[in-house]
Design a protein around this motif. Structure first.
Motif, PDB file in Angstrom:
ATOM      1  N   THR A  70       0.830  -1.200   0.000  1.00  0.00           N
ATOM      2  CA  THR A  70       0.000   0.000   0.000  1.00  0.00           C
ATOM      3  C   THR A  70       0.871   1.261   0.000  1.00  0.00           C
ATOM      4  O   THR A  70       1.746   1.404   0.835  1.00  0.00           O
ATOM      5  CB  THR A  70      -0.900   0.025   1.247  1.00  0.00           C
ATOM      6  OG1 THR A  70      -1.474  -1.251   1.394  1.00  0.00           O
ATOM      7  CG2 THR A  70      -1.985   1.071   1.111  1.00  0.00           C
ATOM      8  N   SER A  76       0.633   5.650  -0.314  1.00  0.00           N
ATOM      9  CA  SER A  76      -0.328   6.748  -0.239  1.00  0.00           C
ATOM     10  C   SER A  76       0.388   8.060   0.047  1.00  0.00           C
ATOM     11  O   SER A  76       1.554   8.081   0.436  1.00  0.00           O
ATOM     12  CB  SER A  76      -1.375   6.472   0.838  1.00  0.00           C
ATOM     13  OG  SER A  76      -0.753   6.131   2.053  1.00  0.00           O
ATOM     14  N   ILE A  77      -0.329   9.173  -0.208  1.00  0.00           N
ATOM     15  CA  ILE A  77       0.194  10.495   0.132  1.00  0.00           C
ATOM     16  C   ILE A  77      -0.859  11.220   0.970  1.00  0.00           C
ATOM     17  O   ILE A  77      -2.009  10.791   1.034  1.00  0.00           O
ATOM     18  CB  ILE A  77       0.532  11.333  -1.120  1.00  0.00           C
ATOM     19  CG1 ILE A  77      -0.613  11.289  -2.128  1.00  0.00           C
ATOM     20  CG2 ILE A  77       1.822  10.895  -1.738  1.00  0.00           C
ATOM     21  CD1 ILE A  77      -0.462  12.235  -3.285  1.00  0.00           C
ATOM     22  N   GLY A 106      -5.477   4.707   0.069  1.00  0.00           N
ATOM     23  CA  GLY A 106      -4.205   4.046  -0.175  1.00  0.00           C
ATOM     24  C   GLY A 106      -4.296   3.246  -1.474  1.00  0.00           C
ATOM     25  O   GLY A 106      -5.350   2.739  -1.820  1.00  0.00           O
TER      26      GLY A 106
END
Lengths: 288, 406
Positions: free
Chosen positions: A117, A119-120, A209
């Protein structure tokens, strides 16, 4: 009163996100009658393009609004030139080919980024409405959905390019006999569809995510929205998104997230039983 | 030379036998340790460091001469966050590879997928993960914290910091369902009220309408036993909606996979948790463990709660084998049931003979700047939830997961 406003925003957000997820599919499937089973993967690629660009230090809005749609558009262009243009009019063959493509993209992304996973952080802060807090990013999604719908409407309705595109979709032979190269028009349309899909994937990237298989989560919703919407491109998309977005949010709010998803499917079954060709085959007929 | 069928069979039989011999000899020399962990997919944040912990523990034992004069050989399968693969690899480890012990399983669903296979094939099984409690099975040893060790401590502290009305958001499978019931029990025990419980399938990542719903109910505290990469979005969206300063948040799982290092400080700060381990524990054992981990994995520092549990589990098993002086399953179980203790990075961990669970330290902590700030240490807590229903000394044939009565 605040509560009603907040719920209203949530419903608008639900509608806007469905419209964004389906917009690229509506262009490709609605106009060109190509069933692109790699639609979800185009979104996933848009998401990864954004996250990678942001991690390289590029401003998140530049990454989201410029880099991701361009990149996915170019990938779409390659796919159209190499695969899809050979299969126009062959519905089942395109399904098989694009399904293969979706597996290919999942494989490639897994090789590059790993099955993990990523993500930002969401770039817009939340703010208060009375006693409630709203996620500021919701407004961005609503704004982008409106902007894109208006832009597509304007292009199709006002510009000469839009007119030619609509003509080609209605009858490629006649457009060709008038001197327009339908091959090029299909190519440009597919590019636009892919870019829009990449843009949608990019916009959702900061909210959730991403894993390489994220795309499949969007597929069902996108197809249901477009199919239930029916033949009109924009009104169809809007009516499908409105029906399912509102139902989903209201059921989620009054019961649970699981029932919200179930409610979408139940609503889709009922709508397609009553109006098999989609909402716009009965209402708003002949509108764009 | 003419070659007929009989001759061919004879010669190839001999040569085949010769070729196989070193393998048989080697197989008798090593002790086979089976591992099934999600090293990819949405649960890899848990599984990757757990596998590193396994390598570290096995490496340490082998460098010290192995067990009973034999080296340990690891046979490992990556289950890719797919529950179906657990059943498959569980069978493979026990029937084909015929391992001596299995350490593995992360989600409670995966444990239940392989537990009966381990029991049927009489393969000793260690499940080294924080979980919902109640498993009563002589073939399994569990050293993660259970609700009576964790939730019972966390709930009164979190309610003291906030108020009496609690909203629960839980993962929708056996861990979340059962843990949510425990949370409700401890909330009621502390004169609180559970205003709502919501469950989320493991792939849900949009919590927008849930966050609005929570606000319309207006609880004093949210407790979130959420699991996996998709559920991590909740903490982001909660912060993005600006809820961090309005309603305090506690969790029984957040940080178990180092989620607080993935979230920004603004997203994570202030979340209340209770675990056996945190990287910030300042003990000689933990410092040595962190240095050994860094040395082995090029400076990596990804150890977390359940990776440390995994380390404890392997060390406990090794202590059991040494004490038993044998690899025979029943001998090891009897040895472990004497109440073996080890001193690991998470402090002293003792096997509870009655339940095969663990007696260990629990720390109440708050997330602060991507670390865990220690609030209070509760030494050597007993797994009373499982002890109340499970007695393997009196009833060794028990094979049940007891659930809390509501």
């Amino acid at each position: 009163m605040d509560l009603f406003f907040v719920i209203f925003v949530e419903i608008l957000y639900g509608i806007a996100s469905l419209a964004l997820i389906s917009i690229g599919l509506a262009v490709v499937f609605g106009m060109m009658k190509v069933i692109n089973l790699a639609h979800g993967e185009f979104m996933m690629l848009g998401g990864y393009a954004t996250i990678t660009a942001v991690n390289l230090g590029i401003n998140v809005f530049v990454a989201m609004l410029i880099i991701a749609p361009l990149l996915v558009g170019v990938i779409g262009l390659l796919v159209e030139r190499l695969v899809i243009r050979h299969l126009y009019g062959r519905l089942v063959d395109t399904m098989l080919a694009t399904w293969g493509l979706s597996l290919f993209f999942i494989g490639i992304v897994t090789m590059i980024f790993g099955n993990t996973t990523t993500s930002i952080t969401t770039p817009i802060r939340g703010f208060a409405v009375g006693n409630y807090q709203i996620n500021g990013y919701n407004f961005f999604i609503i704004f982008m959905a409106c902007l894109l719908l208006i832009a597509i409407y304007a292009v199709l309705k006002i510009t000469r390019l839009g007119l030619i595109a609509r003509g080609t979709m209605q009858s490629a032979d006649i457009a060709a006999s008038l001197g327009y190269n339908s091959d090029h028009i299909y190519m440009v349309t597919f590019f636009c569809g892919a870019s829009l899909t990449g843009l949608a994937g990019a916009i959702f990237a900061p909210l959730v995510g991403l894993v390489p298989t994220s795309g499949s989560a969007y597929m069902a919703e996108a197809f249901i929205t477009v199919v239930a919407g029916g033949p009109s491109l924009i009104i169809g998309l809007l009516s499908g998104a409105t029906a399912f977005g509102a139902i989903n949010q209201i059921v989620t709010f009054t019961s649970s997230a699981v029932l919200g998803e179930v409610a979408i499917l139940v609503a889709a079954v009922i709508i397609l039983r009553l109006i098999p060709k989609g909402i716009t085959s009965r209402f708003f007929k002949g509108k764009m | 030379m003419t070659m007929n069928r009989r001759k061919f069979l004879a010669t190839s039989g001999v040569w085949g036998g010769v070729l196989l011999m070193p393998r048989i000899a080697l197989a008798a020399d090593t002790i086979k340790l089976g591992s099934v962990l999600d090293q990819s997919g949405p649960f890899d944040a848990y599984g990757k460091p757990m596998y590193k912990a396994l390598q570290l523990a096995v490496g340490k034992i082998n460098e010290g001469g192995g067990l009973l004069g034999r080296k340990i050989e690891v046979i490992s399968y990556d289950t890719q966050s797919d529950m179906a693969l657990y059943t498959q690899y569980g069978q493979q480890l026990t029937r084909q590879d015929r391992v001596d012990v299995v350490h593995g399983g992360i989600l409670s669903a995966s444990r239940e997928a392989i537990r009966q296979t381990m029991r049927k094939t009489k393969t000793l099984y260690f499940y080294n993960v924080l979980y919902e409690g109640g498993v009563c099975d002589r073939n399994i040893f569990i050293n993660g914290v259970t609700p009576s060790q964790q939730v019972e401590a966390l709930v009164p502290y979190a309610m003291g910091q906030s108020g009496k009305k609690v909203y629960i958001l839980a993962a929708d499978y056996n861990y979340g369902q059962i843990t949510a019931k425990w949370i409700q029990k401890y909330v009621a025990d502390n004169d609180g009220e559970t205003v709502s419980v919501d469950f989320f399938p493991l792939d849900v990542s949009d919590f927008g309408s849930t966050i609005t719903k929570i606000q319309s109910v207006g609880p004093d505290l949210v407790i979130a036993p959420l699991v996996g990469g998709a559920h991590l979005s909740f903490f982001r969206q909660w912060a993005a909606a600006g809820m961090k300063t309005r309603i305090p948040l506690a969790s029984t799982t957040m940080g178990v996979g180092n989620e607080h290092k993935v979230l920004t400080p603004e997203e994570g700060n202030g979340i209340m948790v209770a675990y056996n381990y945190s990287q910030e524990l300042d003990t000689p054992e933990n410092n040595a463990f962190r240095n050994a981990w860094a040395d082995r994995f090029d400076g990596d520092q990804s150890m977390h709660e359940i990776a440390v549990s995994q380390y404890h589990g392997i060390m406990t098993w090794a202590a059991g084998v040494r004490k038993a002086g044998s690899l025979e399953r029943d001998a090891i179980i009897t040895a472990l049931e004497t109440g073996i203790s080890i001193d690991g990075p998470g402090g002293k961990v003792t096997v509870d003979p009655k339940t095969h669970h663990a007696i260990l330290d629990v720390h109440i902590m708050e997330i602060e700047n991507q670390g865990m700030k220690l609030i209070e240490t509760l030494p050597q807590r007993q797994p009373t939830d499982t002890q109340a229903v499970c007695d393997l000394q009196a009833n060794p044939d028990d094979n049940t997961q007891y659930e809390i009565k509501t």
